[in-house]
Design an enzyme around this catalytic site. Structure first.
Site, mmCIF file in Angstrom:
data_model
loop_
_atom_site.group_PDB
_atom_site.id
_atom_site.type_symbol
_atom_site.label_atom_id
_atom_site.label_comp_id
_atom_site.label_asym_id
_atom_site.label_seq_id
_atom_site.Cartn_x
_atom_site.Cartn_y
_atom_site.Cartn_z
ATOM 1 N N ASP A 1 0.788 -1.144 -0.062
ATOM 2 C CA ASP A 1 -0.039 -0.069 -0.201
ATOM 3 C C ASP A 1 0.916 1.124 -0.155
ATOM 4 O OD1 ASP A 1 -2.134 1.632 0.423
ATOM 5 O OD2 ASP A 1 -3.200 0.192 1.417
ATOM 6 N N HIS B 1 2.169 2.234 -3.180
ATOM 7 C CA HIS B 1 1.488 3.237 -3.954
ATOM 8 C C HIS B 1 1.882 4.548 -3.783
ATOM 9 C CE1 HIS B 1 -2.453 0.053 -3.013
ATOM 10 N NE2 HIS B 1 -1.207 -0.280 -4.120
#
Ligand SMILES: *[C@@H]1O[C@H](CO)[C@@H](O)[C@H](O)[C@H]1NC(C)=O
Ligand SMILES: *[C@@H]1O[C@H](CO)[C@@H](O)[C@H](O)[C@H]1NC(C)=O
Ligand SMILES: *[C@@H]1O[C@H](CO)[C@@H](O)[C@H](O)[C@H]1NC(C)=O
Ligand SMILES: *[C@@H]1O[C@H](CO)[C@@H](O)[C@H](O)[C@H]1NC(C)=O
Length: 394
Positions: free
Chosen positions: A220, A243
């Protein structure tokens, strides 16, 4: 041979760390082995760790918990202050969480709370997340459980976290909440690119946070800054997979403010996003301002520069323009390769256009069949200066 050598080095390093702190601050050492810790990778050491912490915390001077090299199974532990002096935790070995997520009654595995003048150094924290990841994918499992963060700092002030590694967290790796003046250096974070919700460092309601010389690869955000965060300085961080470095998501509630973030001299490798600001398309009031993203290398990044005020990872989204005001955002000297044709996206709110957004010396290349790279803007006030590739949209 090499593991013996590694062990020797670890011992030497620990001795040096202890010696240095001892000489500097007249530290008393609380070795977990004196509280019946067993370094066999299987025995639950929670009680030994908590007892050592309690005595170090109550020591009227500088106390330091020492975890010598070895492998220690530890259940959920809460190290709570306030303490009588400064407290250090020196970890020479590997701490292992129980693999079974149902063993956790709280939202964290290792939790420091209400501690002033804390130092945590060394060690590898293995969250053993593999079993949990299957449960944590909310897109496949609507009843997804609350899984523990590997290490959480709540209301911790004047702290230094150094040379700590976190691998395979069940959920977030590191969370700071309500913290002030925390420095993080030489942090190593790693989990597979497809491990769900494994944010690297997540910061909320905190001020004066510095992260430098760290490497983060996870499933993430490498770093996420959420509501109530001010004055964050990130430098010399390598991010990927993951991310990217994100501000937000913001604007789900009124007063989701973030102010003053500098991201400097960082590298993104193969991340889905680079530097990202995201707010929901919802009518909540708030401000996000004074951000500088500078001297950043993008290596095959999905959306190198993205500011999105219509963020909607999953429905339902109230499709109303965001009322969160974004202002004073500078992107300076950002270069490298984009994996998407649109290398720069600045999608601001029709109700509250972004103010004073500056693009300066941008050089992002896209080599797809539909090259060259482009930039996309809506509702942006600001300017572009210096070299611009793709052609600027401000
Ligand atoms: C604790 O350590 C700090 C520096 O690390 C030092 O300034 C302080 O005097 C020490 N306190 C005691 C009681 O030893
Ligand atoms: C963190 O680093 C800053 C800048 O180097 C320094 O001024 C501050 O005292 C440090 N804080 C702690 C708690 O080490
Ligand atoms: C920037 O990062 C590079 C590589 O990560 C490093 O070699 C260099 O010293 C850094 N520059 C500054 C000013 O910190
Ligand atoms: C944006 O920057 C200007 C000029 O530095 C400053 O006067 C203004 O207060 C800043 N805006 C916010 C919301 O901080």
């Amino acid at each position: 041979m090499s593991s013996k050598l590694g062990f020797g080095w670890a011992c030497l390093l620990i001795s040096l760390m202890v010696l240095v702190t001892e000489v500097r601050g007249r530290v008393k050492i609380f070795n977990v082995m004196n509280y019946r810790a067993v370094a066999d990778g299987a025995t639950d050491n929670s009680q030994a760790f908590l007892k050592a912490w309690k005595e170090a915390c109550e020591w009227k001077g500088n106390g330091s918990v020492l975890v010598p090299p070895g492998s220690y199974m530890v259940n959920s532990v809460r190290f709570e202050g306030p303490c009588k002096g400064s407290v250090g935790v020196v970890i020479g070995g590997l701490l292992k969480a129980p693999a079974d997520p149902s063993k956790f009654s709280t939202d964290s595995w290792i939790n420091f709370r209400y501690v002033d003048h804390l130092t945590v150094s060394g060690g590898t924290l293995d969250g053993q997340g593999q079993v949990a990841w299957g449960l944590n994918d909310c897109s496949k499992n609507s009843n997804c459980p609350r899984l523990p963060t590997t290490i959480r700092f709540d209301f911790v002030t004047n702290a230094w976290i150094d040379h700590v590694s976190s691998i395979n967290s069940k959920n977030n790796h590191i969370v700071l909440f309500g913290c002030e003046n925390v420095n993080m250096t030489h942090i190593r974070i790693s989990a597979p690119a497809d491990s769900p919700n494994t944010d690297g460092i997540k910061i909320g309601s905190s001020h004066g946070i510095r992260i430098s010389r760290s490497t983060i690869g996870t499933g993430d955000d490498c770093i996420a800054m959420l509501s109530g965060t001010k004055d964050v300085h990130i430098s010399n961080v390598v991010c990927g997979p993951g991310h990217g470095i994100s501000i937000g998501s913001l604007g789900k509630n009124n007063g989701d403010d973030v102010n003053g973030v500098v991201v400097k001299n960082c590298t993104f490798r193969g991340t889905s996003d680079g530097v990202r600001i995201k707010t929901w398309a919802a009518p909540s009031l708030g401000t996000a301002s004074n951000f500088i993203f500078q001297d950043i290398f993008m290596d095959q990044v999905g959306n190198p520069i993205i500011l999105d005020q219509e963020y909607c990872p999953y429905p339902p989204c109230r499709q109303q323009p965001s009322l969160l005001q974004i202002s004073n955002v500078t992107y300076r000297n950002i270069w490298g390769s984009s994996n998407a044709k649109v290398a720069v996206t600045l999608r601001c709110s029709g109700s509250k256009p972004c103010q004073n957004v500056v693009l300066e010396d941008i050089n992002l290349d896209y080599r797809g069949p539909d090259s060259p790279a482009t930039a996309l803007c809506s509702h942006v006030n600001g300017l572009s200066v210096g070299h611009q590739s793709p052609p600027p949209c401000i």
